[in-house]
Design a protein around this motif. Structure first.
Motif, PDB file in Angstrom:
ATOM      1  N   GLU A  18       6.648   0.537  -0.619  1.00  0.00           N
ATOM      2  CA  GLU A  18       6.266   0.760  -2.048  1.00  0.00           C
ATOM      3  C   GLU A  18       7.156  -0.003  -2.976  1.00  0.00           C
ATOM      4  N   GLY A 354     -10.706  -2.579  -1.298  1.00  0.00           N
ATOM      5  CA  GLY A 354     -10.753  -0.863  -1.375  1.00  0.00           C
ATOM      6  C   GLY A 354     -11.805  -0.453  -0.958  1.00  0.00           C
ATOM      7  N   LYS A 363     -13.402   4.816   0.215  1.00  0.00           N
ATOM      8  CA  LYS A 363     -12.075   4.768  -0.253  1.00  0.00           C
ATOM      9  C   LYS A 363     -10.972   4.848   0.837  1.00  0.00           C
ATOM     10  N   GLU A 366      -5.224   8.006   2.617  1.00  0.00           N
ATOM     11  CA  GLU A 366      -3.780   8.006   2.079  1.00  0.00           C
ATOM     12  C   GLU A 366      -3.036   7.217   3.161  1.00  0.00           C
ATOM     13  N   SER A 367      -2.203   6.687   2.584  1.00  0.00           N
ATOM     14  CA  SER A 367      -0.998   5.884   3.351  1.00  0.00           C
ATOM     15  C   SER A 367      -1.335   4.819   4.121  1.00  0.00           C
ATOM     16  N   ALA A 371      -4.738   1.477   0.939  1.00  0.00           N
ATOM     17  CA  ALA A 371      -4.464   2.473  -0.278  1.00  0.00           C
ATOM     18  C   ALA A 371      -3.270   2.117  -0.999  1.00  0.00           C
ATOM     19  N   ARG A 372      -2.219   1.689  -0.246  1.00  0.00           N
ATOM     20  CA  ARG A 372      -0.998   1.400  -1.006  1.00  0.00           C
ATOM     21  C   ARG A 372      -1.107   0.054  -2.066  1.00  0.00           C
ATOM     22  N   ALA A 375      -3.396   0.824  -5.006  1.00  0.00           N
ATOM     23  CA  ALA A 375      -2.546   1.730  -5.908  1.00  0.00           C
ATOM     24  C   ALA A 375      -1.727   0.590  -6.858  1.00  0.00           C
ATOM     25  N   ASP A 429      -9.870  -4.075  -5.633  1.00  0.00           N
ATOM     26  CA  ASP A 429     -10.081  -2.591  -5.516  1.00  0.00           C
ATOM     27  C   ASP A 429     -11.496  -2.364  -4.871  1.00  0.00           C
TER      28      ASP A 429
END
Length: 432
Positions: A18, A354, A363, A366-367, A371-372, A375, A429
Motif C-alpha cells: 500500500e 478491474g 470485481k 480483496e487483497s 484490487a489493491r 483502489a 478500473d
C-alpha cells in the motif's frame, strides 16, 4: 520524489505494498490532459536508452486499452522520438499497411482491411484510427521523419499457419532483380514444391498432425531449397548490397530467415511430441522476437524508437504458462528473448483490468493485486514495478491470485511474477 534506483528497484524501499502504491501511482483518465503528463512522467523514468517499448494488453480487442495505445503512441511520436509501431499481426502483411500510410499503396483503408492484417485486427476501429492518423502525419511535409507501421507476428492465424510462399517470393524477387539467372533457377526448383496455399493453411492440422504437410517429402525438400537460398544471399552479401542497398539486403535476409522458421513451424505442426503445443507457441514467440529485433535495428539506424503492442503474454519477460482445460502449456515468450537480445534497450508496460463484464471478469477479490491497484486514484493509473526490488518480498509472494475470466481463456490475472515480468503496469478500473 523519484525513488527508483539505477538498477530499476526502489530506494529506500517500502514496508507495505500500500505504501508503494500510494507513493508511486500516476493517475490518469483517457479523456483528460493529464494523460500526456502521465506518459511524460513515465517516459522520464524509463529513459532514453530504451529503443523498444512494449505495451501489453490484458486481453484482445478492448476499446479502452486500444485507445490508450493510440494516445500513447501519438505522445511518444510527438515528444519522445518514436517513429514506428509494431502490432501483433502478420509481419509480411504489415508491409501493405506501411505502404498505405506512406501514400504508396491503395487509396482506402478498406482496401487493406483484410490483406494488411491477420487475426481480423483490421476490423477494429482503433486500428483504423491509428493507421489513418499515421497516414495524415506522414502527408504533412513539415514532418521530416516519416512514421512506419509493422506487424511483428509470425505468418500464422489462431487455428492455422500460412504458406511460406509470400516470404519466399519476396526473397526470390530481391535476388532476381539483381541476378535474373540465379533468381529464376531458384524459382524453378522451389515452385513445384510449394503446392497449393490450402495445403499449408489447413486448420485441421492444429488438432491432427496427420493433416499437416510440414514433414511431407515436398516440405522437406523445400526446407533444403530455402536453406540454399538463404546461403546464396549470405555468401554473396557484398555484390547483393552493391546491387541494391544495405537496408534492402537486410530486409531480404530477414525474410529468408523468417521463411526457414515458418517451415520449422509447419514441421512441428506435423509432429507428435508430447510438448507439441508448447513448442508451437515457443516457435511463434521466437519469430516475434526476431521480427521485433529486426524492426528495432532498422528504425534505430536512423535514431528512431519503436512501440510494440501485443498481448501481455507475448511481451512479458518471464516464462509464459497457459492452463487450457486440463492442459498446461509453457514456453519462452517474445519478451524473454528480447530481454536477452536487447538488455536495457527493452522495457515493457503490462496492462490489467478491474472489471470487464463482457468478458466475464468480475470485481477483483480483496487483497489481490488488481484490487489493491484499483483502489488507488483513477479511473486508470500507471505504476512502476521496480522489478520488485525494495518492495516487501513476503507480501508479494503471498499475494492471492484473482479469479480469471468466465468467458475469455486468454485473460491472465496479475501475480507475484508480474513485478519482474513488467517494468510498469497500466491498470484500468474497467474496460468496455
Amino acid at each position: 520524489m523519484d525513488s527508483l534506483s539505477r538498477k530499476g528497484g526502489f530506494e529506500p524501499g517500502y514496508s507495505t505494498l500500500e505504501d508503494w502504491i500510494l507513493a508511486q501511482t500516476i493517475p490518469f483518465s483517457l479523456d483528460s490532459s493529464e494523460l500526456n503528463d502521465a506518459i511524460d512522467r513515465a517516459m522520464a523514468r524509463i529513459g532514453d536508452t530504451v529503443r523498444l517499448l512494449g505495451f501489453g494488453e490484458a486481453l484482445h480487442g478492448k476499446s479502452d486499452i486500444l485507445l490508450l495505445r493510440n494516445r500513447l503512441f501519438i505522445r511518444l511520436v510527438e515528444n519522445h522520438g518514436f517513429v514506428a509501431i509494431a502490432i501483433e499481426s502478420s509481419f509480411p502483411r504489415g508491409r501493405l499497411v506501411d505502404q498505405y500510410i506512406a501514400g504508396l499503396g491503395p487509396d482506402s483503408f478498406d482496401d487493406i482491411l483484410e490483406l494488411g492484417f491477420s487475426h481480423g485486427f483490421g476490423h477494429l476501429d482503433a486500428n483504423r484510427d491509428l493507421v489513418e492518423w499515421m497516414k495524415e502525419y506522414n502527408s504533412d511535409p513539415s514532418h521530416a521523419h516519416k512514421l512506419h507501421f509493422y506487424g511483428f507476428d509470425s505468418p500464422t492465424e489462431m487455428l492455422a499457419s500460412d504458406s511460406p510462399k509470400q516470404l519466399i517470393y519476396f526473397v526470390l524477387d530481391f535476388l532476381g532483380a539483381i541476378d535474373p539467372v540465379q533468381g529464376e533457377e531458384h524459382r524453378q526448383r522451389i515452385d513445384p514444391l510449394l503446392g497449393q496455399e490450402s495445403d499449408w493453411d489447413n486448420p485441421d492440422a492444429l488438432i491432427d498432425p496427420a493433416k499437416s504437410i510440414g514433414r511431407s517429402p515436398n516440405a522437406i525438400a523445400l526446407r533444403a531449397e530455402v536453406d540454399d537460398l538463404y546461403e546464396e544471399l549470405l555468401v554473396r552479401r557484398p555484390e547483393l548490397v552493391a546491387g541494391s542497398d544495405p537496408a534492402r539486403y537486410q530486409e531480404a535476409m530477414h525474410y529468408a530467415a523468417l521463411a526457414r522458421q515458418q517451415l520449422g513451424y509447419h514441421a512441428e505442426l506435423a509432429g507428435n511430441s508430447i510438448d507439441r503445443t508448447s513448442r508451437l507457441l515457443g516457435i511463434r514467440d521466437a519469430m516475434m522476437a526476431e521480427n521485433l529485433a529486426y524492426i528495432t535495428s532498422r528504425e534505430g539506424s536512423q535514431g528512431g524508437r519503436v512501440l510494440a503492442f501485443a498481448h501481455n503474454r507475448h511481451l512479458q519477460r518471464g516464462r509464459a504458462e497457459w492452463q487450457y482445460t486440463d492442459d498446461l502449456y509453457s514456453w519462452w515468450p517474445a519478451g524473454s528473448h528480447l530481454d536477452q537480445i536487447m538488455g536495457s534497450g527493452y522495457a515493457v508496460i503490462g496492462t490489467a483490468v478491474g472489471v470487464s463484464s463482457s468478458n466475464g471478469i468480475g470485481k477483483p477479490e480483496e487483497s489481490t493485486l488488481e484490487a489493491r491497484l484499483a483502489a488507488a486514484p483513477g479511473p486508470a493509473r500507471l505504476i512502476p514495478t521496480g522489478k520488485g526490488q525494495g518492495l516487501p518480498a513476503d507480501e508479494i509472494a503471498s499475494l492471492p491470485r484473482r479469479s480469471g475470466s468466465a468467458k475469455n481463456p486468454t485473460y491472465f490475472p496479475l501475480g507475484p511474477e508480474s513485478f519482474t515480468d513488467f517494468d510498469w503496469l497500466a491498470v484500468f478500473d474497467s474496460t468496455a
